[in-house]
Design a protein around this motif. Structure first.
Motif, PDB file in Angstrom:
ATOM      1  N   LYS A   1      -4.667   3.029  -7.822  1.00  0.00           N
ATOM      2  CA  LYS A   1      -5.688   3.402  -6.634  1.00  0.00           C
ATOM      3  C   LYS A   1      -6.695   2.271  -6.303  1.00  0.00           C
ATOM      4  O   LYS A   1      -6.623   1.903  -5.198  1.00  0.00           O
ATOM      5  CB  LYS A   1      -6.277   4.591  -7.006  1.00  0.00           C
TER       6      LYS A   1
ATOM      7  N   ASN B   1       1.161   4.198  -2.877  1.00  0.00           N
ATOM      8  CA  ASN B   1       0.854   5.255  -2.876  1.00  0.00           C
ATOM      9  C   ASN B   1       2.108   6.161  -3.246  1.00  0.00           C
ATOM     10  O   ASN B   1       1.878   7.443  -3.791  1.00  0.00           O
ATOM     11  CB  ASN B   1       0.911   5.658  -1.098  1.00  0.00           C
TER      12      ASN B   1
ATOM     13  N   SER C   1       0.776  -1.217  -0.266  1.00  0.00           N
ATOM     14  CA  SER C   1       0.002   0.088  -0.074  1.00  0.00           C
ATOM     15  C   SER C   1       0.929   1.122  -0.030  1.00  0.00           C
ATOM     16  O   SER C   1       0.741   2.245  -0.744  1.00  0.00           O
ATOM     17  CB  SER C   1      -0.841   0.174   1.397  1.00  0.00           C
ATOM     18  N   GLU C   2       1.926   1.284   0.869  1.00  0.00           N
ATOM     19  CA  GLU C   2       2.924   2.569   0.803  1.00  0.00           C
ATOM     20  C   GLU C   2       3.484   2.612  -0.563  1.00  0.00           C
ATOM     21  O   GLU C   2       3.675   3.568  -0.975  1.00  0.00           O
ATOM     22  CB  GLU C   2       3.883   2.096   2.118  1.00  0.00           C
TER      23      GLU C   2
ATOM     24  N   ARG D   1      -4.418  -0.509  -4.591  1.00  0.00           N
ATOM     25  CA  ARG D   1      -3.774  -0.117  -3.363  1.00  0.00           C
ATOM     26  C   ARG D   1      -5.150  -0.194  -2.263  1.00  0.00           C
ATOM     27  O   ARG D   1      -5.041  -0.532  -1.358  1.00  0.00           O
ATOM     28  CB  ARG D   1      -3.483   1.362  -3.427  1.00  0.00           C
TER      29      ARG D   1
END
Length: 193
Positions: free
Chosen positions: A148, A126, A122-123, A151
Motif C-alpha cells: 500500500k 491494487n 499502481s494498478e 502503491r
C-alpha cells in the motif's frame, strides 16, 4: 529515514512460513522485486540523459524512492525465501533503454514514460492488495502495509509526471499504450519465470 523504510523493516531475516499461501506470496514478491528493479533501471537511464537538466532533481527524487522500494523487496525475498525472476538481466538492459530512450524525447517524453509505468504499477499493486485481502488481511498485514505504501508513492510519481507536462509529449497516447503493454508483458513473465 527516506520513505518510512524503518517502519517497514522486518524483525528477523526469516518469516514463519506456516499457513501462508507460498505460491501466491512467491509470485507477488518475485514480480514486485522485478518491477522495482526495472523502475530503478528506467530512472538510471533517464538520469543518464537528463540528470543535469532542470528536471534532473525531480527524476532523482523519484529514483531515490525506487531505491528504497528495491531494498525492501530484496529484504522480503530473503525473509520469504523467494527466488528472483531469471529475467533480471533482461530487465536490467530493457529498463535502462526505456529510461534513456524516453529521456531522449526530452523532459516531456521522460515524464510520459513515468506516467505510463507508474499507472501500470499502481494498478498492479491494487490487484495484489485485493488478492492478499481475499487470502487473509491479518496474516499478510506487513506485506499489505508495504504494498500500500509503495502503491501510494508510485501514484505520486504518476502525478508528478502529469504535473511536468507528460501529456504534451508528441504521440503521447501511442507512447503510453506501448509502454503499458510492455509493462503488462513484464509483469506476466516476471510472475512466472
Amino acid at each position: 529515514v527516506p520513505g518510512g523504510a524503518a517502519a517497514l523493516r522486518l524483525c528477523s531475516t526469516r518469516v514463519a512460513q506456516e499457513g501462508i499461501n507460498k505460491p501466491v506470496i512467491d509470485r507477488i514478491i518475485r514480480v514486485d522485486h522485478a518491477g522495482e528493479y526495472g523502475a530503478n533501471r528506467i530512472y538510471a537511464g533517464q538520469m543518464a540523459v537528463l540528470g543535469r537538466s532542470s528536471v534532473g532533481p525531480v527524476i532523482q527524487q523519484m529514483w531515490n524512492q525506487e531505491k528504497v522500494h528495491l531494498k525492501k523487496f530484496n529484504e522480503l525475498m530473503v525473509a520469504y525465501r523467494v527466488r528472483p525472476t531469471v529475467l533480471l538481466p533482461f530487465w536490467n538492459v530493457a529498463g535502462f533503454v526505456l529510461g534513456a530512450g524516453s529521456a531522449l524525447l526530452g523532459k516531456k517524453g521522460a515524464m510520459a514514460c513515468t506516467v505510463a509505468v507508474e499507472e501500470s504499477i499502481s494498478e498492479h499493486y491494487n490487484n495484489q492488495i485485493r488478492t492478499l485481502i481475499e487470502e487473509d488481511p491479518e496474516k499478510y498485514k506487513e506485506l499489505l502495509q508495504v504494498i500500500k505504501q509503495f502503491r501510494d508513492e508510485e501514484q505520486e510519481h504518476h502525478d508528478i509526471g502529469l504535473e511536468h507536462d507528460a501529456e504534451a509529449t508528441p504521440a503521447y497516447s501511442i507512447l503510453k499504450t506501448a509502454i503499458q503493454l510492455g509493462c503488462k508483458a513484464a509483469i506476466f513473465l516476471s510472475e512466472r519465470i
